[in-house]
Design a protein around this motif. Structure first.
Motif, mmCIF file in Angstrom:
data_model
loop_
_atom_site.group_PDB
_atom_site.id
_atom_site.type_symbol
_atom_site.label_atom_id
_atom_site.label_comp_id
_atom_site.label_asym_id
_atom_site.label_seq_id
_atom_site.Cartn_x
_atom_site.Cartn_y
_atom_site.Cartn_z
ATOM 1 N N GLY A 204 -24.445 -25.956 44.905
ATOM 2 C CA GLY A 204 -24.573 -26.747 43.685
ATOM 3 C C GLY A 204 -23.217 -26.903 43.016
ATOM 4 N N THR A 205 -22.813 -28.146 42.777
ATOM 5 C CA THR A 205 -21.450 -28.425 42.314
ATOM 6 C C THR A 205 -21.437 -29.435 41.182
ATOM 7 O OG1 THR A 205 -20.478 -27.970 44.493
ATOM 8 C CG2 THR A 205 -19.205 -29.391 43.008
ATOM 9 N N VAL A 206 -20.637 -29.138 40.166
ATOM 10 C CA VAL A 206 -20.403 -30.080 39.074
ATOM 11 C C VAL A 206 -18.901 -30.218 38.861
ATOM 12 C CG1 VAL A 206 -20.623 -30.494 36.596
ATOM 13 C CG2 VAL A 206 -22.548 -29.568 37.852
ATOM 14 N N PHE A 207 -18.430 -31.458 38.762
ATOM 15 C CA PHE A 207 -17.040 -31.721 38.383
ATOM 16 C C PHE A 207 -17.014 -32.200 36.938
ATOM 17 C CE2 PHE A 207 -16.502 -32.579 43.065
ATOM 18 C CZ PHE A 207 -15.680 -31.480 43.309
ATOM 19 N N LEU A 208 -16.127 -31.613 36.145
ATOM 20 C CA LEU A 208 -15.949 -32.031 34.756
ATOM 21 C C LEU A 208 -14.727 -32.942 34.667
ATOM 22 C CD1 LEU A 208 -16.394 -28.560 32.968
ATOM 23 C CD2 LEU A 208 -18.170 -30.168 33.691
ATOM 24 N N ILE A 209 -14.911 -34.131 34.107
ATOM 25 C CA ILE A 209 -13.823 -35.099 33.949
ATOM 26 C C ILE A 209 -13.653 -35.409 32.464
ATOM 27 C CG2 ILE A 209 -12.999 -37.426 34.512
ATOM 28 C CD1 ILE A 209 -13.104 -35.596 36.930
ATOM 29 N N GLY A 210 -12.415 -35.309 31.984
ATOM 30 C CA GLY A 210 -12.175 -35.465 30.561
ATOM 31 C C GLY A 210 -11.704 -36.834 30.129
ATOM 32 N N ASN A 211 -11.393 -36.931 28.864
ATOM 33 C CA ASN A 211 -10.916 -38.164 28.240
ATOM 34 C C ASN A 211 -9.620 -38.663 28.889
ATOM 35 O OD1 ASN A 211 -8.869 -39.136 25.905
ATOM 36 N ND2 ASN A 211 -10.919 -39.929 25.510
ATOM 37 N N GLU A 212 -9.474 -39.988 28.943
ATOM 38 C CA GLU A 212 -8.324 -40.596 29.610
ATOM 39 C C GLU A 212 -6.984 -40.132 29.041
ATOM 40 O OE1 GLU A 212 -11.730 -43.516 30.063
ATOM 41 O OE2 GLU A 212 -10.952 -42.259 28.455
ATOM 42 N N GLY A 213 -6.907 -39.980 27.740
ATOM 43 C CA GLY A 213 -5.631 -39.622 27.127
ATOM 44 C C GLY A 213 -5.433 -38.135 26.919
ATOM 45 N N ASN A 214 -6.522 -37.436 26.592
ATOM 46 C CA ASN A 214 -6.407 -36.025 26.215
ATOM 47 C C ASN A 214 -6.944 -35.045 27.236
ATOM 48 O OD1 ASN A 214 -5.394 -36.843 23.630
ATOM 49 N ND2 ASN A 214 -7.499 -37.301 23.013
ATOM 50 N N GLY A 215 -7.589 -35.544 28.273
ATOM 51 C CA GLY A 215 -8.186 -34.644 29.247
ATOM 52 C C GLY A 215 -9.404 -33.939 28.675
ATOM 53 N N LEU A 216 -9.788 -32.829 29.296
ATOM 54 C CA LEU A 216 -10.935 -32.056 28.817
ATOM 55 C C LEU A 216 -10.591 -31.291 27.544
ATOM 56 C CD1 LEU A 216 -12.242 -30.514 32.156
ATOM 57 C CD2 LEU A 216 -13.538 -32.062 30.685
ATOM 58 N N SER A 217 -11.575 -31.123 26.689
ATOM 59 C CA SER A 217 -11.379 -30.278 25.511
ATOM 60 C C SER A 217 -11.230 -28.829 25.969
ATOM 61 C CB SER A 217 -12.574 -30.411 24.565
ATOM 62 O OG SER A 217 -13.742 -29.858 25.165
ATOM 63 N N GLU A 218 -10.642 -28.012 25.120
ATOM 64 C CA GLU A 218 -10.479 -26.598 25.456
ATOM 65 C C GLU A 218 -11.837 -25.919 25.638
ATOM 66 O OE1 GLU A 218 -7.827 -24.715 26.251
ATOM 67 O OE2 GLU A 218 -6.787 -26.649 26.271
ATOM 68 N N GLN A 219 -12.820 -26.340 24.836
ATOM 69 C CA GLN A 219 -14.154 -25.755 24.943
ATOM 70 C C GLN A 219 -14.778 -26.060 26.304
ATOM 71 O OE1 GLN A 219 -12.988 -27.599 22.471
ATOM 72 N NE2 GLN A 219 -13.835 -27.001 20.466
ATOM 73 N N ALA A 220 -14.620 -27.297 26.756
ATOM 74 C CA ALA A 220 -15.185 -27.684 28.050
ATOM 75 C C ALA A 220 -14.472 -26.967 29.190
ATOM 76 C CB ALA A 220 -15.073 -29.196 28.233
ATOM 77 N N ALA A 221 -13.150 -26.927 29.130
ATOM 78 C CA ALA A 221 -12.380 -26.247 30.172
ATOM 79 C C ALA A 221 -12.745 -24.769 30.237
ATOM 80 C CB ALA A 221 -10.887 -26.423 29.917
ATOM 81 N N SER A 222 -12.949 -24.151 29.082
ATOM 82 C CA SER A 222 -13.295 -22.725 29.029
ATOM 83 C C SER A 222 -14.692 -22.464 29.585
ATOM 84 C CB SER A 222 -13.223 -22.221 27.582
ATOM 85 O OG SER A 222 -11.905 -22.335 27.084
ATOM 86 N N ALA A 223 -15.557 -23.473 29.503
ATOM 87 C CA ALA A 223 -16.928 -23.316 29.997
ATOM 88 C C ALA A 223 -17.019 -23.440 31.509
ATOM 89 C CB ALA A 223 -17.832 -24.346 29.334
ATOM 90 N N ALA A 224 -15.969 -23.953 32.154
ATOM 91 C CA ALA A 224 -15.983 -24.156 33.600
ATOM 92 C C ALA A 224 -15.843 -22.830 34.342
ATOM 93 C CB ALA A 224 -14.855 -25.097 34.008
#
Length: 258
Positions: A204-224
C-alpha cells in the motif's frame, strides 16, 4: 433550437464554467469536446449541447439523440464555451461522489495525495498520468484547485471519468486511516534522505505532492513515513509538480509490474 444569449440554460452553462460555487450548489460540471462526450459515463450526463452546424453530423447526433440535448446557434454556443476554438459540443454532467472506503477498496492501494495544488493543468495532468500508471484514487486537500474547473477537466483528457477522487480536510487527518490500512506514505521533499527509486512501493503506497511554489507543508511532511527526493543535476532545485508526480507514479508502476 436555442438562439438567444438570454436563454436560462445558456446563462446556467456560463455560470457552471465560471463559478465553483455554482458547480458545487448544482452538483454539475461542464466537459467540452467530442472525446469528453464520447467517453462520459451515460448515467453522469445531465444534458448535451450541440451547435447548429455540428448537428448535421449524423454519426455524432445518433448518440446525442439518445440523451437530453439542445441544438444551439453557433454564435450563442461560442459564448457558452470556455475555449477559444469550441468543438461544437459540450456536456453538462453530474459531479461524481466517492467515499474513502471506495478509494481504499484494493488490498494494496496505490494513491496520490495533493496538498494545496493550485494549477489546473498540473491537477489535470496528475489525473491523466495517474490513470496511466495504475493509481487507484486521488485525495485532495480542500485548499486545492476545484477538480470540476473546466481547465482541469480538459487537462484530464477523460481520466476524470475513471479516477476516483475525494476532498479531505488536510494531509494529517489521513494519517490514522493510512496506518489502519497498512499504507506507507512517501513525501516528495527536498530534505529527503533517500532517492525515490531506492524505496519499495509494492505494498500500500501513497505519494504526497505539495503546492507548486511552496512544496508540502511542514505538517504534511512530518506526517509522512518517508521523505524521498528526485536527483537533480545543474542548478535545478525542484521539478514541476505534475512532472515530479509522474516520475514517482511510474516508478511505483514499474515495481508493481515486476
Amino acid at each position: 433550437m436555442i438562439t438567444s444569449l438570454n436563454n436560462e440554460q445558456v446563462k446556467n452553462v456560463i455560470q457552471l464554467n465560471q463559478k465553483t460555487k455554482a458547480r458545487k450548489k448544482q452538483g454539475l460540471f461542464v466537459a467540452e469536446g467530442r472525446k469528453m462526450f464520447k467517453e462520459a459515463p451515460r448515467d453522469w450526463i445531465s444534458r448535451v449541447y450541440v451547435t447548429e452546424s455540428l448537428s448535421a453530423d449524423e454519426e455524432l447526433m445518433g448518440k446525442v439523440r439518445e440523451l437530453p440535448h439542445e441544438i444551439v446557434a453557433d454564435i450563442v454556443f461560442r459564448q457558452m464555451s470556455d475555449t477559444l476554438t469550441p468543438q461544437g459540443i459540450l456536456t453538462v454532467l453530474k459531479t461524481p461522489s466517492y467515499t474513502l472506503e471506495e478509494i481504499f477498496r484494493k488490498e494494496h492501494p496505490f494513491l496520490m495525495v495533493l496538498e494545496d495544488l493550485q494549477d489546473p493543468g498540473n491537477a489535470g495532468t496528475i489525473f491523466r498520468t495517474g490513470e496511466g500508471a495504475g493509481v487507484d484514487g486521488i485525495l485532495l486537500t480542500k485548499t486545492c484547485v476545484d477538480v470540476t474547473n473546466p481547465k482541469v477537466i480538459r487537462s484530464t483528457m477523460g481520466s476524470v471519468y475513471r479516477m476516483p477522487f475525494l476532498y479531505v480536510e488536510d494531509v494529517v487527518s489521513l494519517k490514522e486511516s493510512f496506518r489502519e490500512k497498512n499504507i506507507r506514505t512517501f513525501a516528495a521533499h527536498l530534505k529527503g534522505k533517500n532517492f525515490y527509486d531506492g524505496e519499495d512501493y509494492r505494498g500500500g503506497t501513497v505519494f504526497l505532492i505539495g503546492n507548486e511554489g511552496n512544496g508540502l507543508s511542514e505538517q504534511a511532511a512530518s506526517a509522512a513515513d518517508c521523505l524521498i527526493k528526485i536527483p537533480m543535476c545543474g542548478k535545478v532545485e525542484s521539478l514541476n509538480a505534475a512532472m515530479a508526480a509522474g516520475i514517482l507514479m511510474y516508478e511505483a508502476a514499474r515495481q508493481r509490474r515486476s
